[in-house]
Design a protein around this motif. Structure first.
Motif, PDB file in Angstrom:
ATOM      1  N   ILE A  15      -4.886 -17.413   0.610  1.00 52.90           N
ATOM      2  CA  ILE A  15      -3.784 -16.313   0.069  1.00 52.90           C
ATOM      3  C   ILE A  15      -4.688 -15.422  -0.850  1.00 52.90           C
ATOM      4  CG2 ILE A  15      -2.264 -16.210  -1.964  1.00 52.90           C
ATOM      5  CD1 ILE A  15      -1.006 -18.939  -0.652  1.00 52.90           C
ATOM      6  N   LEU A  16      -5.582 -15.905  -1.665  1.00 51.02           N
ATOM      7  CA  LEU A  16      -6.383 -15.092  -2.428  1.00 51.02           C
ATOM      8  C   LEU A  16      -7.360 -14.237  -1.546  1.00 51.02           C
ATOM      9  CD1 LEU A  16      -7.322 -17.033  -5.574  1.00 51.02           C
ATOM     10  CD2 LEU A  16      -5.434 -15.210  -5.371  1.00 51.02           C
ATOM     11  N   GLY A  17      -7.916 -14.926  -0.561  1.00 53.67           N
ATOM     12  CA  GLY A  17      -8.570 -14.034   0.458  1.00 53.67           C
ATOM     13  C   GLY A  17      -7.888 -12.786   1.086  1.00 53.67           C
ATOM     14  N   LEU A  18      -6.450 -13.161   1.596  1.00 55.92           N
ATOM     15  CA  LEU A  18      -5.747 -12.042   2.190  1.00 55.92           C
ATOM     16  C   LEU A  18      -5.413 -11.030   1.136  1.00 55.92           C
ATOM     17  CD1 LEU A  18      -3.054 -14.329   4.110  1.00 55.92           C
ATOM     18  CD2 LEU A  18      -4.955 -12.544   5.010  1.00 55.92           C
ATOM     19  N   ALA A  19      -5.486 -11.475  -0.465  1.00 54.58           N
ATOM     20  CA  ALA A  19      -5.061 -10.555  -1.220  1.00 54.58           C
ATOM     21  C   ALA A  19      -6.461  -9.626  -1.449  1.00 54.58           C
ATOM     22  CB  ALA A  19      -4.826 -11.189  -2.661  1.00 54.58           C
ATOM     23  N   ALA A  20      -7.512 -10.107  -1.505  1.00 56.04           N
ATOM     24  CA  ALA A  20      -8.920  -9.253  -1.642  1.00 56.04           C
ATOM     25  C   ALA A  20      -8.649  -8.342  -0.512  1.00 56.04           C
ATOM     26  CB  ALA A  20      -9.819 -10.406  -1.564  1.00 56.04           C
ATOM     27  N   TRP A  21      -8.403  -8.727   0.544  1.00 53.60           N
ATOM     28  CA  TRP A  21      -8.502  -7.785   1.939  1.00 53.60           C
ATOM     29  C   TRP A  21      -7.469  -6.871   1.481  1.00 53.60           C
ATOM     30  CZ3 TRP A  21      -7.015 -10.069   7.241  1.00 53.60           C
ATOM     31  CH2 TRP A  21      -7.382  -8.993   8.561  1.00 53.60           C
ATOM     32  N   SER A  22      -6.295  -7.366   1.250  1.00 52.03           N
ATOM     33  CA  SER A  22      -5.043  -6.277   0.781  1.00 52.03           C
ATOM     34  C   SER A  22      -5.732  -5.153  -0.203  1.00 52.03           C
ATOM     35  CB  SER A  22      -3.878  -6.869   0.256  1.00 52.03           C
ATOM     36  OG  SER A  22      -2.812  -5.901  -0.216  1.00 52.03           O
ATOM     37  N   ALA A  23      -6.308  -5.569  -1.084  1.00 49.65           N
ATOM     38  CA  ALA A  23      -6.765  -4.673  -2.214  1.00 49.65           C
ATOM     39  C   ALA A  23      -7.791  -3.747  -1.753  1.00 49.65           C
ATOM     40  CB  ALA A  23      -7.326  -5.563  -3.336  1.00 49.65           C
ATOM     41  N   ALA A  24      -8.612  -4.221  -0.915  1.00 47.24           N
ATOM     42  CA  ALA A  24      -9.800  -3.540  -0.320  1.00 47.24           C
ATOM     43  C   ALA A  24      -9.304  -2.255   0.631  1.00 47.24           C
ATOM     44  CB  ALA A  24     -10.784  -4.090   0.733  1.00 47.24           C
ATOM     45  N   ALA A  25      -8.140  -2.766   1.492  1.00 50.89           N
ATOM     46  CA  ALA A  25      -7.459  -2.045   2.431  1.00 50.89           C
ATOM     47  C   ALA A  25      -6.623  -0.843   1.795  1.00 50.89           C
ATOM     48  CB  ALA A  25      -6.746  -2.871   3.240  1.00 50.89           C
ATOM     49  N   ALA A  26      -5.826  -1.263   0.656  1.00 46.95           N
ATOM     50  CA  ALA A  26      -4.997  -0.104   0.038  1.00 46.95           C
ATOM     51  C   ALA A  26      -6.231   0.848  -0.524  1.00 46.95           C
ATOM     52  CB  ALA A  26      -4.240  -0.866  -1.194  1.00 46.95           C
ATOM     53  N   TRP A  27      -7.333   0.429  -1.189  1.00 46.27           N
ATOM     54  CA  TRP A  27      -7.839   1.274  -1.983  1.00 46.27           C
ATOM     55  C   TRP A  27      -8.479   2.261  -0.871  1.00 46.27           C
ATOM     56  CZ3 TRP A  27      -9.306   2.121  -6.816  1.00 46.27           C
ATOM     57  CH2 TRP A  27     -10.556   3.124  -7.195  1.00 46.27           C
ATOM     58  N   GLU A  28      -9.044   1.896   0.259  1.00 46.90           N
ATOM     59  CA  GLU A  28      -9.638   2.555   1.107  1.00 46.90           C
ATOM     60  C   GLU A  28      -8.513   3.714   1.750  1.00 46.90           C
ATOM     61  OE1 GLU A  28     -12.613   3.009   2.311  1.00 46.90           O
ATOM     62  OE2 GLU A  28     -13.450   1.345   0.985  1.00 46.90           O
ATOM     63  N   ALA A  29      -7.213   3.102   1.879  1.00 46.63           N
ATOM     64  CA  ALA A  29      -5.917   3.875   2.518  1.00 46.63           C
ATOM     65  C   ALA A  29      -5.929   4.921   1.342  1.00 46.63           C
ATOM     66  CB  ALA A  29      -4.856   2.948   2.876  1.00 46.63           C
ATOM     67  N   ALA A  30      -5.767   4.747   0.161  1.00 46.23           N
ATOM     68  CA  ALA A  30      -5.455   5.669  -0.877  1.00 46.23           C
ATOM     69  C   ALA A  30      -5.859   7.169  -0.719  1.00 46.23           C
ATOM     70  CB  ALA A  30      -5.694   5.036  -2.173  1.00 46.23           C
ATOM     71  N   THR A  31      -5.141   8.010  -0.804  1.00 43.68           N
ATOM     72  CA  THR A  31      -5.531   9.322  -0.582  1.00 43.68           C
ATOM     73  C   THR A  31      -5.632  10.284  -1.814  1.00 43.68           C
ATOM     74  OG1 THR A  31      -3.291  10.194  -0.240  1.00 43.68           O
ATOM     75  CG2 THR A  31      -4.510   9.497   1.803  1.00 43.68           C
ATOM     76  N   SER A  32      -5.438   9.587  -2.905  1.00 45.04           N
ATOM     77  CA  SER A  32      -5.551  10.321  -4.289  1.00 45.04           C
ATOM     78  C   SER A  32      -5.956   9.418  -5.412  1.00 45.04           C
ATOM     79  CB  SER A  32      -4.207  10.924  -4.512  1.00 45.04           C
ATOM     80  OG  SER A  32      -3.384   9.875  -4.858  1.00 45.04           O
ATOM     81  N   ASP A  33      -6.495  10.107  -6.307  1.00 42.62           N
ATOM     82  CA  ASP A  33      -6.878   9.082  -7.686  1.00 42.62           C
ATOM     83  C   ASP A  33      -5.770   8.371  -8.209  1.00 42.62           C
ATOM     84  OD1 ASP A  33      -9.585   9.974  -7.349  1.00 42.62           O
ATOM     85  OD2 ASP A  33      -9.294  11.461  -8.963  1.00 42.62           O
ATOM     86  N   ALA A  34      -4.350   8.945  -8.147  1.00 43.14           N
ATOM     87  CA  ALA A  34      -3.151   8.635  -8.556  1.00 43.14           C
ATOM     88  C   ALA A  34      -2.848   7.181  -7.599  1.00 43.14           C
ATOM     89  CB  ALA A  34      -1.856   9.461  -8.618  1.00 43.14           C
ATOM     90  N   ALA A  35      -3.109   7.504  -6.371  1.00 41.05           N
ATOM     91  CA  ALA A  35      -3.034   6.109  -5.445  1.00 41.05           C
ATOM     92  C   ALA A  35      -3.789   5.053  -5.758  1.00 41.05           C
ATOM     93  CB  ALA A  35      -2.740   6.716  -4.062  1.00 41.05           C
ATOM     94  N   ARG A  36      -5.026   5.372  -6.174  1.00 42.37           N
ATOM     95  CA  ARG A  36      -6.212   4.353  -6.467  1.00 42.37           C
ATOM     96  C   ARG A  36      -5.696   3.709  -7.881  1.00 42.37           C
ATOM     97  NH1 ARG A  36      -8.869   8.288  -4.694  1.00 42.37           N
ATOM     98  NH2 ARG A  36      -9.582   8.268  -2.551  1.00 42.37           N
ATOM     99  N   MET A  37      -5.351   4.499  -8.512  1.00 43.32           N
ATOM    100  CA  MET A  37      -4.943   3.997  -9.949  1.00 43.32           C
ATOM    101  C   MET A  37      -3.513   3.196  -9.774  1.00 43.32           C
ATOM    102  SD  MET A  37      -5.518   3.600 -13.132  1.00 43.32           S
ATOM    103  CE  MET A  37      -6.777   4.938 -13.317  1.00 43.32           C
ATOM    104  N   SER A  38      -2.759   3.510  -8.955  1.00 45.74           N
ATOM    105  CA  SER A  38      -1.542   2.464  -8.716  1.00 45.74           C
ATOM    106  C   SER A  38      -2.046   1.159  -8.063  1.00 45.74           C
ATOM    107  CB  SER A  38      -0.496   3.026  -7.817  1.00 45.74           C
ATOM    108  OG  SER A  38       0.164   4.082  -8.367  1.00 45.74           O
ATOM    109  N   VAL A  39      -3.072   1.197  -7.292  1.00 46.06           N
ATOM    110  CA  VAL A  39      -3.405  -0.153  -6.501  1.00 46.06           C
ATOM    111  C   VAL A  39      -4.142  -0.976  -7.627  1.00 46.06           C
ATOM    112  CG1 VAL A  39      -5.050  -0.714  -5.002  1.00 46.06           C
ATOM    113  CG2 VAL A  39      -3.981   0.951  -4.115  1.00 46.06           C
ATOM    114  N   VAL A  40      -4.902  -0.323  -8.570  1.00 48.64           N
ATOM    115  CA  VAL A  40      -5.641  -1.319  -9.518  1.00 48.64           C
ATOM    116  C   VAL A  40      -4.683  -1.706 -10.438  1.00 48.64           C
ATOM    117  CG1 VAL A  40      -7.161  -0.966 -11.640  1.00 48.64           C
ATOM    118  CG2 VAL A  40      -7.789   0.153  -9.538  1.00 48.64           C
ATOM    119  N   ILE A  41      -3.532  -0.924 -10.989  1.00 46.67           N
ATOM    120  CA  ILE A  41      -2.506  -1.388 -12.070  1.00 46.67           C
ATOM    121  C   ILE A  41      -1.941  -2.512 -11.398  1.00 46.67           C
ATOM    122  CG2 ILE A  41      -0.612  -0.632 -13.069  1.00 46.67           C
ATOM    123  CD1 ILE A  41      -1.669   1.932 -13.677  1.00 46.67           C
TER     124      ILE A  41
END
Length: 154
Positions: free
Chosen positions: A49-75
């Motif tokens: 589960i945590l491995g999938l969550a890490a994959w999700s975080a990395a995929a979302a970060w890479e897919a984010a097209t703006s600083d605001a989207a990246r900040m949303s991922v982090v939050i």
């Protein structure tokens, strides 16, 4: 670099969660529901589960097209990590499954927020959270059953 940060975060959550989950006589003596998985299953389940969550975080970060989207991922992930880290000490260290049952609602809500918040950024990243959401849903039921079978606590 996002993969390293996400993997490091997942490993940290797994290690801290494991350290906060002593399976001693107190836990062994609790009455548990019939659907309680064996203790050995929790470590491998959380690793996946945590491995999938890490994959999700990395995929979302890479897919984010703006600083605001990246900040949303982090939050979103930071909020989830906070609620993830709170459950085990409440249940196991303080021996308060009743308090953990209240807290698991916030953990579950943080996962729903992850799925909903990540979906516009990366549907793939959002889908990777679904096993985590399913497991926490089941864990919440287990928590409720343990409270029902063993209450009151202190």
């Amino acid at each position: 670099m996002p993969v390293v940060v996400a993997a490091g975060g997942a490993i940290l959550l797994g290690v801290v969660g494991g350290l906060m989950t002593p399976i001693g006589s107190w836990y062994a003596n609790l009455r548990k529901p019939r659907l309680q998985p064996p203790n050995w299953l929790f470590g491998p389940a959380w690793t996946v589960i945590l491995g999938l969550a890490a994959w999700s975080a990395a995929a979302a970060w890479e897919a984010a097209t703006s600083d605001a989207a990246r900040m949303s991922v982090v939050i979103l992930f930071a909020t989830n990590a906070l609620f993830h880290l709170l459950w085990s000490p409440l249940f196991f260290k303080l021996r308060r499954p009743d308090w953990a049952l209240i807290e698991v609602v916030f953990l579950w809500a943080s996962l729903v927020a992850l799925v909903v918040g990540l979906w516009p950024i990366s549907p793939f990243a959002a889908k990777l959270i679904l096993p985590y959401l399913a497991w926490v849903s089941f864990a919440a039921w287990l928590n409720w059953a343990i409270v029902r079978l063993n209450a009151p606590f202190r």
